[in-house]
Design a protein around this motif. Structure first.
Motif, PDB file in Angstrom:
ATOM      1  N   ILE A 130       0.837  -1.210   0.000  1.00 32.88           N
ATOM      2  CA  ILE A 130       0.000   0.000   0.000  1.00 32.88           C
ATOM      3  C   ILE A 130       0.872   1.261   0.000  1.00 32.88           C
ATOM      4  O   ILE A 130       0.489   2.287  -0.560  1.00 32.88           O
ATOM      5  N   ALA A 131       2.071   1.172   0.601  1.00 33.45           N
ATOM      6  CA  ALA A 131       2.987   2.315   0.580  1.00 33.45           C
ATOM      7  C   ALA A 131       3.516   2.540  -0.830  1.00 33.45           C
ATOM      8  O   ALA A 131       3.586   3.686  -1.297  1.00 33.45           O
ATOM      9  N   VAL A 132       3.890   1.465  -1.516  1.00 33.68           N
ATOM     10  CA  VAL A 132       4.380   1.582  -2.894  1.00 33.68           C
ATOM     11  C   VAL A 132       3.288   2.170  -3.784  1.00 33.68           C
ATOM     12  O   VAL A 132       3.553   3.032  -4.635  1.00 33.68           O
ATOM     13  N   LYS A 133       2.044   1.721  -3.572  1.00 35.94           N
ATOM     14  CA  LYS A 133       0.916   2.242  -4.355  1.00 35.94           C
ATOM     15  C   LYS A 133       0.781   3.753  -4.156  1.00 35.94           C
ATOM     16  O   LYS A 133       0.607   4.512  -5.113  1.00 35.94           O
ATOM     17  N   GLY A 134       0.888   4.189  -2.890  1.00 35.41           N
ATOM     18  CA  GLY A 134       0.770   5.611  -2.597  1.00 35.41           C
ATOM     19  C   GLY A 134       1.913   6.420  -3.181  1.00 35.41           C
ATOM     20  O   GLY A 134       1.707   7.523  -3.720  1.00 35.41           O
ATOM     21  N   ILE A 135       3.128   5.889  -3.075  1.00 34.30           N
ATOM     22  CA  ILE A 135       4.296   6.565  -3.654  1.00 34.30           C
ATOM     23  C   ILE A 135       4.122   6.698  -5.167  1.00 34.30           C
ATOM     24  O   ILE A 135       4.385   7.758  -5.751  1.00 34.30           O
ATOM     25  N   ARG A 136       3.674   5.619  -5.787  1.00 33.76           N
ATOM     26  CA  ARG A 136       3.480   5.638  -7.244  1.00 33.76           C
ATOM     27  C   ARG A 136       2.470   6.715  -7.649  1.00 33.76           C
ATOM     28  O   ARG A 136       2.680   7.448  -8.620  1.00 33.76           O
ATOM     29  N   GLU A 137       1.394   6.811  -6.903  1.00 31.39           N
ATOM     30  CA  GLU A 137       0.371   7.812  -7.226  1.00 31.39           C
ATOM     31  C   GLU A 137       0.931   9.222  -7.133  1.00 31.39           C
ATOM     32  O   GLU A 137       0.670  10.070  -7.998  1.00 31.39           O
ATOM     33  N   ILE A 138       1.737   9.492  -6.090  1.00 27.78           N
ATOM     34  CA  ILE A 138       2.323  10.824  -5.920  1.00 27.78           C
ATOM     35  C   ILE A 138       3.311  11.128  -7.040  1.00 27.78           C
ATOM     36  O   ILE A 138       3.302  12.217  -7.637  1.00 27.78           O
ATOM     37  N   VAL A 139       4.157  10.154  -7.352  1.00 26.17           N
ATOM     38  CA  VAL A 139       5.197  10.342  -8.363  1.00 26.17           C
ATOM     39  C   VAL A 139       4.589  10.498  -9.755  1.00 26.17           C
ATOM     40  O   VAL A 139       4.937  11.418 -10.514  1.00 26.17           O
ATOM     41  N   GLU A 140       3.658   9.608 -10.100  1.00 27.55           N
ATOM     42  CA  GLU A 140       3.104   9.629 -11.447  1.00 27.55           C
ATOM     43  C   GLU A 140       2.165  10.813 -11.658  1.00 27.55           C
ATOM     44  O   GLU A 140       2.015  11.296 -12.789  1.00 27.55           O
ATOM     45  N   ALA A 141       1.559  11.312 -10.574  1.00 32.03           N
ATOM     46  CA  ALA A 141       0.704  12.509 -10.697  1.00 32.03           C
ATOM     47  C   ALA A 141       1.518  13.726 -11.114  1.00 32.03           C
ATOM     48  O   ALA A 141       0.972  14.693 -11.668  1.00 32.03           O
ATOM     49  N   SER A 142       2.822  13.677 -10.854  1.00 30.95           N
ATOM     50  CA  SER A 142       3.705  14.783 -11.242  1.00 30.95           C
ATOM     51  C   SER A 142       4.353  14.548 -12.601  1.00 30.95           C
ATOM     52  O   SER A 142       5.215  15.323 -13.027  1.00 30.95           O
ATOM     53  N   GLY A 143       3.962  13.464 -13.260  1.00 34.01           N
ATOM     54  CA  GLY A 143       4.497  13.174 -14.581  1.00 34.01           C
ATOM     55  C   GLY A 143       5.827  12.454 -14.558  1.00 34.01           C
ATOM     56  O   GLY A 143       6.527  12.397 -15.582  1.00 34.01           O
ATOM     57  N   TYR A 144       6.206  11.898 -13.399  1.00 34.27           N
ATOM     58  CA  TYR A 144       7.468  11.183 -13.276  1.00 34.27           C
ATOM     59  C   TYR A 144       7.243   9.676 -13.406  1.00 34.27           C
ATOM     60  O   TYR A 144       6.129   9.172 -13.225  1.00 34.27           O
ATOM     61  N   GLU A 145       8.308   8.967 -13.679  1.00 31.57           N
ATOM     62  CA  GLU A 145       8.264   7.501 -13.764  1.00 31.57           C
ATOM     63  C   GLU A 145       8.820   6.899 -12.480  1.00 31.57           C
ATOM     64  O   GLU A 145       9.857   7.330 -11.997  1.00 31.57           O
ATOM     65  N   LEU A 146       8.133   5.897 -11.927  1.00 29.65           N
ATOM     66  CA  LEU A 146       8.615   5.210 -10.725  1.00 29.65           C
ATOM     67  C   LEU A 146       9.286   3.911 -11.115  1.00 29.65           C
ATOM     68  O   LEU A 146       8.737   3.108 -11.875  1.00 29.65           O
ATOM     69  N   VAL A 147      10.498   3.713 -10.584  1.00 28.17           N
ATOM     70  CA  VAL A 147      11.254   2.480 -10.812  1.00 28.17           C
ATOM     71  C   VAL A 147      11.432   1.797  -9.462  1.00 28.17           C
ATOM     72  O   VAL A 147      11.776   2.450  -8.470  1.00 28.17           O
ATOM     73  N   LEU A 148      11.206   0.497  -9.423  1.00 31.92           N
ATOM     74  CA  LEU A 148      11.241  -0.235  -8.158  1.00 31.92           C
ATOM     75  C   LEU A 148      12.335  -1.295  -8.166  1.00 31.92           C
ATOM     76  O   LEU A 148      12.390  -2.140  -9.054  1.00 31.92           O
ATOM     77  N   LEU A 149      13.232  -1.224  -7.170  1.00 32.02           N
ATOM     78  CA  LEU A 149      14.258  -2.245  -6.979  1.00 32.02           C
ATOM     79  C   LEU A 149      14.080  -2.813  -5.571  1.00 32.02           C
ATOM     80  O   LEU A 149      14.427  -2.177  -4.584  1.00 32.02           O
ATOM     81  N   GLU A 150      13.523  -4.021  -5.484  1.00 30.90           N
ATOM     82  CA  GLU A 150      13.250  -4.638  -4.196  1.00 30.90           C
ATOM     83  C   GLU A 150      14.029  -5.938  -4.042  1.00 30.90           C
ATOM     84  O   GLU A 150      14.320  -6.633  -5.015  1.00 30.90           O
ATOM     85  N   LYS A 151      14.364  -6.242  -2.794  1.00 31.41           N
ATOM     86  CA  LYS A 151      14.974  -7.530  -2.434  1.00 31.41           C
ATOM     87  C   LYS A 151      16.253  -7.822  -3.215  1.00 31.41           C
ATOM     88  O   LYS A 151      16.547  -8.967  -3.545  1.00 31.41           O
ATOM     89  N   TYR A 152      16.988  -6.770  -3.545  1.00 33.42           N
ATOM     90  CA  TYR A 152      18.254  -7.001  -4.239  1.00 33.42           C
ATOM     91  C   TYR A 152      19.266  -7.593  -3.259  1.00 33.42           C
ATOM     92  O   TYR A 152      19.152  -7.423  -2.040  1.00 33.42           O
ATOM     93  N   THR A 153      20.244  -8.287  -3.785  1.00 32.68           N
ATOM     94  CA  THR A 153      21.162  -9.037  -2.919  1.00 32.68           C
ATOM     95  C   THR A 153      22.615  -8.595  -2.995  1.00 32.68           C
ATOM     96  O   THR A 153      23.449  -9.099  -2.251  1.00 32.68           O
ATOM     97  N   SER A 154      22.927  -7.644  -3.869  1.00 35.77           N
ATOM     98  CA  SER A 154      24.323  -7.207  -3.979  1.00 35.77           C
ATOM     99  C   SER A 154      24.389  -5.716  -4.249  1.00 35.77           C
ATOM    100  O   SER A 154      23.477  -5.151  -4.886  1.00 35.77           O
ATOM    101  N   PRO A 155      25.462  -5.053  -3.801  1.00 33.03           N
ATOM    102  CA  PRO A 155      25.637  -3.622  -4.083  1.00 33.03           C
ATOM    103  C   PRO A 155      25.664  -3.321  -5.574  1.00 33.03           C
ATOM    104  O   PRO A 155      25.251  -2.245  -6.002  1.00 33.03           O
ATOM    105  N   GLU A 156      26.145  -4.281  -6.352  1.00 28.61           N
ATOM    106  CA  GLU A 156      26.238  -4.079  -7.797  1.00 28.61           C
ATOM    107  C   GLU A 156      24.859  -3.864  -8.433  1.00 28.61           C
ATOM    108  O   GLU A 156      24.722  -3.081  -9.384  1.00 28.61           O
ATOM    109  N   GLU A 157      23.840  -4.540  -7.896  1.00 27.60           N
ATOM    110  CA  GLU A 157      22.486  -4.351  -8.410  1.00 27.60           C
ATOM    111  C   GLU A 157      22.008  -2.925  -8.165  1.00 27.60           C
ATOM    112  O   GLU A 157      21.374  -2.312  -9.034  1.00 27.60           O
ATOM    113  N   LEU A 158      22.318  -2.405  -6.981  1.00 27.36           N
ATOM    114  CA  LEU A 158      21.923  -1.027  -6.668  1.00 27.36           C
ATOM    115  C   LEU A 158      22.686  -0.044  -7.531  1.00 27.36           C
ATOM    116  O   LEU A 158      22.114   0.919  -8.058  1.00 27.36           O
ATOM    117  N   ILE A 159      23.974  -0.272  -7.700  1.00 29.92           N
ATOM    118  CA  ILE A 159      24.805   0.615  -8.523  1.00 29.92           C
ATOM    119  C   ILE A 159      24.275   0.671  -9.952  1.00 29.92           C
ATOM    120  O   ILE A 159      24.205   1.738 -10.575  1.00 29.92           O
TER     121      ILE A 159
END
Length: 306
Positions: free
Chosen positions: A15-44
């Protein structure tokens, strides 16, 4: 298109991700989600083309910041921000923010969940203690500390606080009896609840000499950071003072050394203070709103770097 990244190895509530998406997309921005990653390289890799980023306990190191070529703002969804390399942000002109107050009630409730658990001997059937009438000292009286004070009064505890960044009048107005030093607080309070940040000044400041001032049967509660504890000194004190107890929202690096003190310590399996759906929602939505306010209006009210 402006991209906003949520990077979290501990996922937000849906429900938090849903709310964040609504706020971000209402401003014309794109939301990208990176969850449960396992290495710093994925974040980089994920930060390469984003303009803004929301993190939780994830480490925004210099390597991550350097890889984020377009990054303008990073928001830590929570109060603490020692997981962000602030100097790296400053060097690249990136604004770093936190979301103070959004997780405060969740952390404060955990303080008392653990305190009651310890006071009642882990519910093992043996006679325990009540919190009513006990003195609680709140070490740092910000958003979390004030919520701890509010709940403590409901238990009928005497509430004291020390905070070098607040005047005695401010502490009184916020509902606690002000103390003049940490030494005074540790010397008189049956319970001490830690809410200090991990800084060069505070790291290992909760040491043998300070905690040894606590009255017989004293209980130290840490929902701040493990780095503020002098762990070697505290283990020695636990051995020297069989009456003392220690509760922490994060296991110390030397947790195995506490084995001889069975019944006198408790560590959560991972940092749990902000792990409620409500705190997820509050902090996540606040982070999204702060990003939009900064990108659209230059509002950097909660900026934490220079």
């Amino acid at each position: 298109m402006t991209k906003v990244l949520i990077a979290t190895d501990k996922p937000f509530a849906p429900i938090a991700v849903k709310g964040i998406r609504e706020i971000v997309e209402a401003s014309g921005y794109e939301l990208v989600l990176l969850e449960k990653y396992t290495s710093p390289e994925e974040l980089i890799a994920a930060v390469a083309d984003v303009d803004a980023m929301i993190i939780r306990s994830d480490k925004a190191t210099k390597e991550v910041i350097d890889a984020a070529k377009k990054l303008k703002v990073i928001v830590r969804a929570g109060a603490g921000y020692d997981n962000i390399d602030l100097q790296a942000c400053t060097d690249k002109g990136i604004v770093a923010m936190n979301t103070p107050g959004q997780n405060s009630n969740a952390v404060a409730e955990l303080v008392f969940g653990m305190a009651v658990y310890m006071a009642r001997n882990f519910y093992n059937g043996k006679s325990g203690h009540e919190l009513k009438g006990k003195k609680i000292g709140i070490h740092a009286y910000g958003n979390v500390g004030q919520n701890v004070g509010r709940i403590a009064k409901g238990f009928g505890m005497e509430v004291y606080a020390f905070d070098p960044f607040m005047t005695a009048e401010q502490i009184k107005a916020a509902g606690a009896t002000p103390l003049t030093s940490v030494e005074e607080m540790y010397g008189m309070c049956d319970y001490v609840s830690l809410h200090i940040p991990a800084t060069e000044k505070t790291k290992k400041s909760i040491n043998y000499e300070l905690v040894n001032r606590m009255p017989k049967g004293g209980v130290l509660i840490n929902t701040a950071r493990k780095e503020v504890i002098d762990e070697e000194g505290l283990v020695k004190l636990m051995a020297d003072r069989p009456d003392l107890k220690y509760i922490s929202d994060i296991a110390p690096d030397n947790a195995a050394e506490y084995a001889p003190f069975e019944g006198r310590y408790f560590f959560t399996p991972k940092k749990m203070g902000a792990q409620t759906e409500e705190a997820n929602i509050n902090a996540g939505l606040a982070a999204a709103r702060q990003i939009v306010a900064y990108l659209e209006h230059g509002d950097a009210k909660f900026k934490v770097n220079k």
